[in-house]
Design a protein around this motif. Structure first.
Motif, PDB file in Angstrom:
ATOM      1  N   UNK A 340      10.234  71.169  93.280  1.00  0.00           N
ATOM      2  CA  UNK A 340       9.813  71.704  91.989  1.00  0.00           C
ATOM      3  C   UNK A 340      10.994  72.437  91.333  1.00  0.00           C
ATOM      4  N   UNK A 341      11.199  72.186  90.060  1.00  0.00           N
ATOM      5  CA  UNK A 341      12.202  72.925  89.293  1.00  0.00           C
ATOM      6  C   UNK A 341      11.465  73.930  88.419  1.00  0.00           C
ATOM      7  N   UNK A 342      11.705  75.212  88.681  1.00  0.00           N
ATOM      8  CA  UNK A 342      11.068  76.271  87.905  1.00  0.00           C
ATOM      9  C   UNK A 342      12.053  76.730  86.836  1.00  0.00           C
ATOM     10  N   UNK A 343      11.704  76.488  85.575  1.00  0.00           N
ATOM     11  CA  UNK A 343      12.565  76.836  84.444  1.00  0.00           C
ATOM     12  C   UNK A 343      11.975  78.062  83.753  1.00  0.00           C
ATOM     13  N   UNK A 344      12.782  79.107  83.595  1.00  0.00           N
ATOM     14  CA  UNK A 344      12.321  80.340  82.957  1.00  0.00           C
ATOM     15  C   UNK A 344      13.172  80.630  81.732  1.00  0.00           C
ATOM     16  N   UNK A 345      12.534  80.671  80.574  1.00  0.00           N
ATOM     17  CA  UNK A 345      13.264  80.995  79.343  1.00  0.00           C
ATOM     18  C   UNK A 345      13.649  82.468  79.359  1.00  0.00           C
ATOM     19  N   UNK A 346      14.634  82.821  78.545  1.00  0.00           N
ATOM     20  CA  UNK A 346      15.161  84.186  78.596  1.00  0.00           C
ATOM     21  C   UNK A 346      14.228  85.174  77.893  1.00  0.00           C
ATOM     22  N   UNK A 347      14.151  85.147  76.599  1.00  0.00           N
ATOM     23  CA  UNK A 347      13.279  86.078  75.876  1.00  0.00           C
ATOM     24  C   UNK A 347      12.612  85.342  74.717  1.00  0.00           C
ATOM     25  N   UNK A 348      11.275  85.367  74.658  1.00  0.00           N
ATOM     26  CA  UNK A 348      10.374  85.899  75.681  1.00  0.00           C
ATOM     27  C   UNK A 348      10.362  85.008  76.910  1.00  0.00           C
ATOM     28  N   UNK A 350       9.069  82.659  79.568  1.00  0.00           N
ATOM     29  CA  UNK A 350       8.010  81.673  79.806  1.00  0.00           C
ATOM     30  C   UNK A 350       8.459  80.808  80.972  1.00  0.00           C
ATOM     31  N   UNK A 351       7.573  80.608  81.928  1.00  0.00           N
ATOM     32  CA  UNK A 351       7.913  79.854  83.126  1.00  0.00           C
ATOM     33  C   UNK A 351       7.310  78.456  83.065  1.00  0.00           C
ATOM     34  N   UNK A 352       8.137  77.444  83.341  1.00  0.00           N
ATOM     35  CA  UNK A 352       7.672  76.058  83.364  1.00  0.00           C
ATOM     36  C   UNK A 352       8.008  75.429  84.714  1.00  0.00           C
ATOM     37  N   UNK A 353       7.112  74.576  85.183  1.00  0.00           N
ATOM     38  CA  UNK A 353       7.271  73.942  86.491  1.00  0.00           C
ATOM     39  C   UNK A 353       7.379  72.432  86.300  1.00  0.00           C
ATOM     40  N   UNK A 354       8.470  71.860  86.800  1.00  0.00           N
ATOM     41  CA  UNK A 354       8.704  70.427  86.693  1.00  0.00           C
ATOM     42  C   UNK A 354       8.840  69.829  88.088  1.00  0.00           C
ATOM     43  N   UNK A 355       8.086  68.777  88.362  1.00  0.00           N
ATOM     44  CA  UNK A 355       8.241  68.066  89.619  1.00  0.00           C
ATOM     45  C   UNK A 355       9.443  67.131  89.510  1.00  0.00           C
ATOM     46  N   UNK A 356      10.376  67.231  90.448  1.00  0.00           N
ATOM     47  CA  UNK A 356      11.593  66.416  90.416  1.00  0.00           C
ATOM     48  C   UNK A 356      11.322  65.053  91.056  1.00  0.00           C
ATOM     49  N   UNK A 357      10.445  64.303  90.375  1.00  0.00           N
ATOM     50  CA  UNK A 357      10.150  62.941  90.812  1.00  0.00           C
ATOM     51  C   UNK A 357      11.313  62.028  90.438  1.00  0.00           C
ATOM     52  N   UNK A 358      11.240  60.769  90.842  1.00  0.00           N
ATOM     53  CA  UNK A 358      12.305  59.804  90.573  1.00  0.00           C
ATOM     54  C   UNK A 358      12.613  59.758  89.078  1.00  0.00           C
ATOM     55  N   UNK A 359      13.873  59.937  88.732  1.00  0.00           N
ATOM     56  CA  UNK A 359      14.354  59.909  87.352  1.00  0.00           C
ATOM     57  C   UNK A 359      13.762  61.020  86.489  1.00  0.00           C
ATOM     58  N   UNK A 360      13.402  62.138  87.109  1.00  0.00           N
ATOM     59  CA  UNK A 360      12.884  63.280  86.357  1.00  0.00           C
ATOM     60  C   UNK A 360      13.931  63.776  85.361  1.00  0.00           C
ATOM     61  N   UNK A 361      13.463  64.278  84.224  1.00  0.00           N
ATOM     62  CA  UNK A 361      14.360  64.739  83.168  1.00  0.00           C
ATOM     63  C   UNK A 361      13.944  66.116  82.662  1.00  0.00           C
ATOM     64  N   UNK A 362      14.942  66.892  82.293  1.00  0.00           N
ATOM     65  CA  UNK A 362      14.724  68.180  81.635  1.00  0.00           C
ATOM     66  C   UNK A 362      15.165  68.020  80.191  1.00  0.00           C
ATOM     67  N   UNK A 363      14.313  68.480  79.260  1.00  0.00           N
ATOM     68  CA  UNK A 363      14.593  68.315  77.836  1.00  0.00           C
ATOM     69  C   UNK A 363      14.780  69.675  77.161  1.00  0.00           C
ATOM     70  N   UNK A 364      15.274  69.633  75.935  1.00  0.00           N
ATOM     71  CA  UNK A 364      15.547  70.861  75.194  1.00  0.00           C
ATOM     72  C   UNK A 364      14.305  71.725  75.038  1.00  0.00           C
ATOM     73  N   UNK A 365      13.123  71.098  74.883  1.00  0.00           N
ATOM     74  CA  UNK A 365      11.919  71.914  74.679  1.00  0.00           C
ATOM     75  C   UNK A 365      11.557  72.709  75.924  1.00  0.00           C
TER      76      UNK A 365
END
Length: 443
Positions: A340-348, A350-365
């Motif tokens: 799992x990739x846990x992405x936390x924005x700075x301010x405010x 917000x925590x997002x959880x991404x499963x690093x499945x095959x060819x998983x991608x992280x986007x600007x949003x």
């Protein structure tokens, strides 16, 4: 196939642009759609039947054209068109062939995936949210007006000529089985608007994910003739959700409603709870209906945590923050949860959880606390899971941005990752993505 306008007919926009009819594309309840060509290039023209070409309809469409609403998810009216005789229509862009109607999906004529369906649901919610933010109520949300790309979930809203400003009373009220109960009943003071759109949106979303209407259960089977009076009872006077936890009067029939009995358990609890809320409390009190923001948060989380079964290869929707693996809906084998990739924005924050499945991608949003729109194209790509070319089974996170990352392993070792480079994937890895920080978790 012939229509009201012959090929070669010359027409003129309100601004004086001329065009020629190339041929008939199709027909609907209010009019026919033609392909036309002029200085503006190839366009689609909706031409109203005489009985629908009223002064009221002219005013509705004319106001929509005047709003200048531009959004690539809508085939919005662009210009009013008149001909040599009485009658009128409006110009819009031509719908690309990659977009297919939802009836094709419900008839199982499309090859699509859970990922594409969840993506379509998310894009659909955001499209109507964008419309509502402009003070416009669509008022006829149904499966006949939405098209989607079965490959990637892109959506296109058509037949936008009945949308009006919030509070306006002109035009149609909607399609019966998608209308809010208060509109079906004709309650005093009830009128189509963004609040009733929320009910229609939830009905369409339920159908998209389960291939079944949320209010059609055993009660429908007890109706001998599904005429207008019966529909008013089913959708307005006595509506009951097929999975109402406190009322089983309209539960699915095990023989007639096998599809929804099979698809409902595949919907993660985070979405099931919203459907229950909308079709229990929300049926009785419009203020309890699920808002677009609630849908988009839940749908985006579910999309980010889809897991592919290692045994049969089928995609499974999972509860976003669940660490205990479930079983595959198809083969019933236990799922293997990827890191799992846990992405936390700075301010405010917000925590997002991404499963690093095959060819998983992280986007600007993913790096924004409240993005205005979820874009899954290459332009918004930030990071991508890639396999080592010489070491099968070894993966890394590739930098797809134009800036260098700062990373830190669990042992404290730091590394700079330039654009195009890859950092090996390990539990505890921390990555500074600029607008957010990301951490790799084992489960």
């Amino acid at each position: 196939m012939s229509g009201m306008l012959a090929t070669g007919t010359r027409l003129t926009t309100e601004d004086g642009e001329e065009m020629v009819v190339s041929g008939l594309l199709g027909s609907g309840g209010q009019g026919e759609v033609y392909q036309v060509k002029g200085a503006m290039g190839e366009k689609a023209l909706k031409w109203y039947y005489p009985g629908c070409a009223t002064a009221e309809q002219w005013d509705i469409v004319h106001n929509l054209v005047g709003r200048g609403f531009t959004d690539d998810r809508f085939l919005w009216p662009q210009a009013m068109v008149t001909g040599p005789r009485s009658g009128f229509g409006y110009l819009m862009d031509i719908r690309p062939e990659r977009f297919r109607g939802l009836p094709d999906l419900f008839r199982r004529e499309l090859d699509t995936s859970p990922l594409a369906l969840v993506t379509a649901g998310l894009h659909m919610v955001e499209a109507y949210q964008a419309l509502h933010s402009k003070g416009i109520a669509y008022r006829d949300i149904s499966y006949g007006n939405l098209f989607f790309d079965p490959d990637n979930g892109d959506v296109l809203v058509c037949d936008n000529d009945n949308a009006v400003g919030e509070g306006e009373v002109t035009g149609i009220a909607g399609t019966m089985e998608f209308m809010a109960p208060e509109l079906v009943r004709g309650d005093p003071g009830a009128m189509p608007g963004t609040q009733t759109d929320l009910h229609s949106l939830s009905v369409l979303l339920f159908m998209l994910l389960t291939n079944h209407h949320p209010l059609k259960g055993r009660a429908e089977l007890d109706i001998n003739c599904l005429d207008e009076a019966a529909e008013r009872r089913l959708f307005g006077k006595r509506p009951v959700f097929v999975f109402d936890p406190e009322n089983d009067a309209n539960c699915p029939d095990p023989d007639e409603h096998r599809t929804v009995l099979l698809t409902w358990p595949t919907i993660p609890p985070v979405l099931q709870k919203l459907f229950v809320q909308n079709f229990t409390d929300g049926l009785r009190d419009a203020s309890h209906r699920v808002r677009e923001t609630q849908w988009r948060h839940a749908l985006s989380e579910v999309r980010d945590t889809i897991v592919v079964c290692a045994d049969c290869g089928k995609q499974n929707l999972t509860e976003p923050r669940e660490t205990k693996p479930g079983v595959c809906w198809r083969c019933r084998h236990t799922l293997m949860l990827p890191p799992r990739l846990v992405v936390t924005t700075r301010m405010p924050k917000v925590e997002r959880h991404l499963r690093l499945r095959h060819k998983a991608k992280v986007y600007a949003h993913h790096l924004q606390a409240e993005p205005d729109r979820h874009r899954y194209g290459p332009d918004g790509l930030v990071a991508e899971l890639v396999e080592h070319p010489q070491k099968p089974g070894k993966y890394g996170l590739a930098n797809r941005t134009g800036t260098t990352w700062s990373t830190r392993r669990s042992d404290g070792t730091a590394q700079q990752v330039a654009p195009g480079q890859t950092v090996p994937l390990r539990a505890g890895l921390e990555v500074d993505l600029g607008l957010a920080r990301a951490v790799v978790r084992e489960h």
